[in-house]
Design a protein around this motif. Structure first.
Motif, short mmCIF file in Angstrom:
data_model
loop_
_atom_site.label_atom_id
_atom_site.label_comp_id
_atom_site.label_asym_id
_atom_site.label_seq_id
_atom_site.Cartn_x
_atom_site.Cartn_y
_atom_site.Cartn_z
N LEU A 174 0.76 -0.99 0.06
CA LEU A 174 -0.04 0.05 0.19
C LEU A 174 0.85 1.21 0.03
O LEU A 174 1.80 1.61 1.07
CB LEU A 174 -0.90 -0.03 1.09
CG LEU A 174 -1.87 1.34 1.29
CD1 LEU A 174 -2.75 1.30 0.00
CD2 LEU A 174 -2.91 0.90 2.48
N ASP A 175 0.83 1.90 -0.97
CA ASP A 175 1.74 3.18 -1.30
C ASP A 175 1.10 4.31 -0.90
O ASP A 175 -0.06 4.35 -0.62
CB ASP A 175 1.81 3.10 -2.89
CG ASP A 175 3.20 3.95 -3.21
OD1 ASP A 175 3.93 4.33 -2.43
OD2 ASP A 175 3.20 4.21 -4.58
N ASP A 176 2.11 5.28 -0.52
CA ASP A 176 1.74 6.62 0.05
C ASP A 176 0.95 6.71 1.14
O ASP A 176 0.04 7.75 1.27
CB ASP A 176 1.20 7.48 -1.33
CG ASP A 176 1.83 7.55 -2.27
OD1 ASP A 176 3.08 7.28 -2.26
OD2 ASP A 176 1.37 7.70 -3.56
N PHE A 177 1.01 5.66 2.05
CA PHE A 177 0.22 5.81 3.03
C PHE A 177 0.03 6.99 4.00
O PHE A 177 1.03 7.42 4.39
CB PHE A 177 0.47 4.42 4.11
CG PHE A 177 -0.50 4.24 5.13
CD1 PHE A 177 -1.70 3.64 4.55
CD2 PHE A 177 -0.38 4.68 6.33
CE1 PHE A 177 -2.73 3.05 5.87
CE2 PHE A 177 -1.18 4.49 7.42
CZ PHE A 177 -2.65 3.66 7.04
N ALA A 231 9.98 3.03 4.87
CA ALA A 231 9.75 4.60 4.99
C ALA A 231 10.33 5.42 3.48
O ALA A 231 11.38 4.91 3.06
CB ALA A 231 10.75 5.15 6.30
N GLU A 232 9.39 6.01 2.95
CA GLU A 232 9.71 6.70 1.93
C GLU A 232 10.12 8.20 1.99
O GLU A 232 10.20 8.71 3.18
CB GLU A 232 8.34 7.02 1.20
CG GLU A 232 7.65 5.46 0.54
CD GLU A 232 6.71 5.91 -0.70
OE1 GLU A 232 7.19 6.04 -1.79
OE2 GLU A 232 5.71 6.30 -0.29
N GLY A 233 10.95 8.43 0.98
CA GLY A 233 11.50 9.72 0.86
C GLY A 233 12.66 10.06 2.22
O GLY A 233 12.65 11.20 2.63
#
Ligand code: C2E
Ligand code: CA
Ligand code: CA
Ligand code: CA
Length: 279
Positions: A174-177, A231-233
């Motif tokens: 699940l992206d951009d949560f 953890a993105e970004g």
């Protein structure tokens, strides 16, 4: 004043038609690009934040326009969706990414983004299985990323596609949560193996206590539900350390590596034995 109003209107109308023309010309160019191999796939590494071990990469489409130079996905994905080109674009990225990842070490994974439109196609599981067969990539090494917007108005096809894909051994992330129409019921209804915490929360670490509380709580929630977390970004060492401290399984971001072409990824992450993040 009346005339001024009319001129303003005319200006507005001209602007609109200019925009429509630009859009139309971009759409034609995209059609051409798809037919003539002008799109390519970049890869952004995902690592274990504690050991910096390379675990896989996310495939991100790139368009190098012969006259306009590089065009960002944000400027052409929506056009591809509206013009009926996203299925073809998505298949191209999936095939290319699976072919590339089939050469990586066995413990690694490749993550590929799916548009809500692809998810609404009943043929999706067959298309994905055919590409796995053609490229020889084991299903367990493929991860498909979906956003909450794809789940919002689901009439059942997306639901059944995701369950079919998961049953094949493919993982669903699940992206951009935390950004979209976050509803905790999605976490129960759909077969996610992973939650990707959006950059907008991660980028506030360690300055904003609320964002840190949200990141920490999402990690706990995911783990209680048997899911892993990315953890993105991640752009700073402080963010990487925070991810490691809170038992986040993966980190992705400019600190670890920007999206790069397949050869660069191999050079930087697969041929060197030791990887040191951000040095
Ligand atoms: P996304 O799936 O959330 O992908 C992550 C985006 O964040 C990428 O932008 C990546 O370059 C950027 N990013 C990664 N780390 C950092 C960081 O540390 N700092 C900052 N500021 N940015 C970071 P990109 O490649 O421009 O892609 C934008 C969006 O376009 C993607 O967001 C995804 O929604 C869409 N997209 C890209 N490739 C595809 C594709 O093949 N198919 C579909 N359907 N959508 C795609
Ligand atoms: Ca993504
Ligand atoms: Ca994302
Ligand atoms: Ca791990």
């Amino acid at each position: 004043a009346k005339r001024e109003g009319r001129n303003k209107y005319r200006l507005f109308a001209d602007e609109l038609s200019l925009k429509a023309q630009a859009r139309r010309s971009l759409e034609l160019d995209l059609r051409h690009a798809l037919a003539h191999d002008q799109l390519s796939v970049y890869y952004q590494p995902q690592v274990d934040p504690r050991s910096s071990t390379f675990e896989g990469a996310e495939a991100l489409v790139r368009w190098f326009h012969p006259e306009r130079g590089s065009i960002a996905p944000i400027d052409f994905i929506a056009i591809a969706e509206e013009a009926g080109l996203i299925a073809k674009l998505g298949e191209f990225v999936l095939r290319e990414a699976c072919r590339e990842a089939a050469n990586w070490p066995e413990a690694t994974r490749i993550a590929v983004n799916l548009s809500p439109i692809q998810l609404r196609d009943r043929q999706l599981p067959n298309i994905v299985r055919a590409i796995l067969n053609q490229t020889g990539l084991p299903a367990e090494r493929l991860e498909l990323e979906v956003t909450e917007s794809a789940l919002l108005h689901d009439d059942g096809v997306t639901y059944s596609n995701l369950h079919t894909l998961q049953a094949c051994g493919i993982r669903i992330a699940l992206d951009d949560f935390g950004t979209g129409y976050s509803s905790l019921s999605y976490l129960r209804r759909f077969p996610f193996s992973k939650i990707k915490i959006d950059r907008s929360f991660v980028s506030q670490v360690p300055h904003d206590a609320d964002s840190m509380a949200i990141v920490e709580t999402v990690i706990t929630l995911a783990h209680r539900l048997g899911m892993t977390v990315t953890a993105e970004g991640v752009e700073t060492h402080a963010q990487l350390h925070f991810a490691a401290l809170k038992d986040c399984q993966q980190a992705q971001g400019y600190l670890v590596g920007k999206p790069m072409d397949a050869e660069e990824l191999r050079l930087q992450f697969l041929e060197e034995k030791q990887l040191k993040v951000g040095t």
